[in-house]
Write an enzyme that holds these catalytic residues in place. Structure first.
Site, short mmCIF file in Angstrom:
data_model
loop_
_atom_site.label_atom_id
_atom_site.label_comp_id
_atom_site.label_asym_id
_atom_site.label_seq_id
_atom_site.Cartn_x
_atom_site.Cartn_y
_atom_site.Cartn_z
N PRO A 53 0.81 -1.21 0.00
CA PRO A 53 0.00 0.00 0.00
C PRO A 53 0.85 1.26 0.00
CG PRO A 53 0.07 -0.91 2.22
CD PRO A 53 0.81 -1.87 1.33
N CYS A 54 0.25 2.32 -0.48
CA CYS A 54 0.90 3.62 -0.52
C CYS A 54 -0.18 4.68 -0.29
CB CYS A 54 1.59 3.83 -1.86
SG CYS A 54 2.44 5.40 -1.99
N LEU A 55 0.08 5.58 0.65
CA LEU A 55 -0.87 6.64 0.97
C LEU A 55 -0.33 7.96 0.45
CD1 LEU A 55 -3.47 7.48 2.51
CD2 LEU A 55 -1.99 7.88 4.50
#
EC number: 1.-.-.-
Length: 121
Positions: free
Chosen positions: A95-97
């Protein structure tokens, strides 16, 4: 304008829905609705698709040239990351925010180690 405040848009790039990261961010979003803390006022957009090339370019610019491998596996520079990504977008690490308004990127390595997500906001 006219006393209205706009919410920041945070995009979570993830491989599947309903991850622990998404659940925590949703909790903070709901808590933010009940407070005056503007840091917690945001709209969470969850994307299971990889980012567009333009989005990735912005993300790489924000994270810095020496950290491109945190977003694209095996990348040694921004240019290398973009080239690798064009050939195989599955090299994007999730994941990447991304906080588009503040220009902040929290790659997978930070998200997976974070216990207090409010520090990312």
């Amino acid at each position: 304008m006219f006393g209205l405040t706009t919410k920041r848009i945070l995009t979570l790039f993830t491989k599947k829905r309903q991850t622990l990261v998404e659940q925590k961010l949703t909790e903070y979003m709901i808590a933010g609705e009940k407070t005056d803390n503007q840091m917690l006022h945001f709209k969470l957009q969850v994307e299971t698709a990889t980012p567009t090339l333009d989005q990735l370019n912005i993300m790489l610019s924000n994270i810095g040239k020496d950290k491109s491998d945190l977003l694209v596996a095996g990348a040694t520079s921004i240019e290398d990351a973009l080239t690798k990504y064009q050939h195989d977008n599955q090299l994007f690490r999730r994941p990447c925010l991304v906080d588009w308004d503040k220009g902040k990127v929290s790659p997978y390595s930070i998200l997976l180690q974070t216990r207090d997500f409010s520090k990312l906001l």
